[in-house]
Design an enzyme around this catalytic site. Sequence first.
Site, short mmCIF file in Angstrom:
data_model
loop_
_atom_site.label_atom_id
_atom_site.label_comp_id
_atom_site.label_asym_id
_atom_site.label_seq_id
_atom_site.Cartn_x
_atom_site.Cartn_y
_atom_site.Cartn_z
N SER A 17 4.70 2.30 7.94
CA SER A 17 4.34 1.17 7.08
C SER A 17 5.52 0.73 6.23
CB SER A 17 3.17 1.55 6.17
OG SER A 17 2.02 1.82 6.94
N HIS A 22 0.81 -1.22 0.00
CA HIS A 22 0.00 0.00 0.00
C HIS A 22 0.84 1.27 0.00
CE1 HIS A 22 0.42 -0.39 4.51
NE2 HIS A 22 0.51 0.93 4.41
N ASP A 33 0.21 -7.68 1.10
CA ASP A 33 0.68 -6.32 1.38
C ASP A 33 2.21 -6.24 1.43
OD1 ASP A 33 0.32 -3.64 1.74
OD2 ASP A 33 -0.04 -3.76 3.88
#
Length: 486
Positions: A340, A230, A261
């Site tokens: 992230s 993402h 992911d």
Amino acid sequence: MGGTDVTDGWDWRRGGETPAPARPPGAEAPPAGSPTAPGAGGVPVASSDVASTAGSPQASTAPPAAWPASTAAPASTAAPAEPGAAGTSPWWSDALSDPWRDPAAPAAVVVPGVVAAGTEPEPVTDPDAPGRPTLRHLLLIPVITALLAGTLGGALGYAFAVRGGAGGTVLGAEPAQPPALAQRKPESLAGVAERVLPSVVTVRVSSLGGTSEGSGFIASADGHVITNDHVVAGGSGKASVIFNDGSSAAATVVGQDPESDIAVIKVSRTGLRPVEFGDSDALAVGDPVLAIGSPLSLANTVTAGIVSALDRTMQAGEPGGPVRYYAAIQTDAAVNHGNSGGPLVDGAGRVVGVNSTIKSLVAEGQEAGNIGLAFAIPINQAKRVTQDIIGTGKARRTVIGAQVGGPGAGASGGVRLAAVEPSGPAAGAGLRVGDVILKLNGRPMTEPTDLIALVRKFAPGSVVTVEFRRGADRQNTSVTLAADAK
């Protein structure tokens, strides 16, 4: 004495003449003008006139009454010669007739004119005379110079400090021995962070909607970097990487797997330092961990926490986007937007997870922040997906060959199988439609998400144990998981 003065032969009224010694009785005076006359024993006697007092006959030449008869002027004794003659005595000539003379003392003092050999005085060195410097002097000179220079430097430093406003005041106490935690041992949190930080990067990707920013870490020395899907989703395939030292480099997207992911990008730079991979299956609840990355664009941020839970099944994704399933590592280390794709490392500095998502109390669409509920993809799964992407450009998805329709009925819980592929792994293990899966490898199933997330955690070909209920019976079987055909 009849008016005749008795003298010792010295004419006290005549200066500059050497007196002649008194003559013994019977000796005649030498003729006037004669230099010498033979005395008793044939010894020459110096000529000297005997002075008489005015109006008196010549003085008697007999020895004084104080002179013993036995010692009266021996004939063999020579009278002193004239002063200045060679070998003459410095004493007066009538010393032998001195009434106060000790008869046992010598008639003259003999002073040797030449010093005997071997008796010369020891030479004396002049202490003021200049001489060659010794080694001791050569060593003392630089030592004294250094001491003087240090003293002068200290005095000048103190003067400048006082003039600069320090006033000579010492602030604080004497430094004490730092505690063990402050010594930054390799196994300390500071030691771990120091080793891992050079391998953590900031990832920036430009897209039509703006710039997406996240974190990543170097997985290989030839420039492969692991991050979240993402972070790079929606980009043009181009990215930039900012390293720990502030330098940057362009990067290209190698491949990505939206369902797990995980994405892999690559930079063209040599001499990179890859991370050390750990074993996420060996973690235990309570183990210390560090989350490293660039939260809210704050690069090189390190936060600490513990493993809060394992195999926490998660379903995430944006509206209209792929649905992601995690059997995640839960931690209370502070994780925010920008973390992230960064690494979650254990107490030995080994990467055990990829920070991916957080839970928040804000409404959907609002900016979420850390509340101590963060989740990371297990590194065993992320590493496997990365190897697939580097090797083939895409990742394999692990499947059980069945579809779940909803939670199982009854107090025991579980998930019900809604469909079973005829030639799939579940059918091969004897599972049927309607069976309720209670546990997978000992992990209880309560929601359909649990089965999907746990299956995808394992690699294709892994054998897992399944406990299920068929009707009223509880049974066990082993299932060999497979890779999705697509």
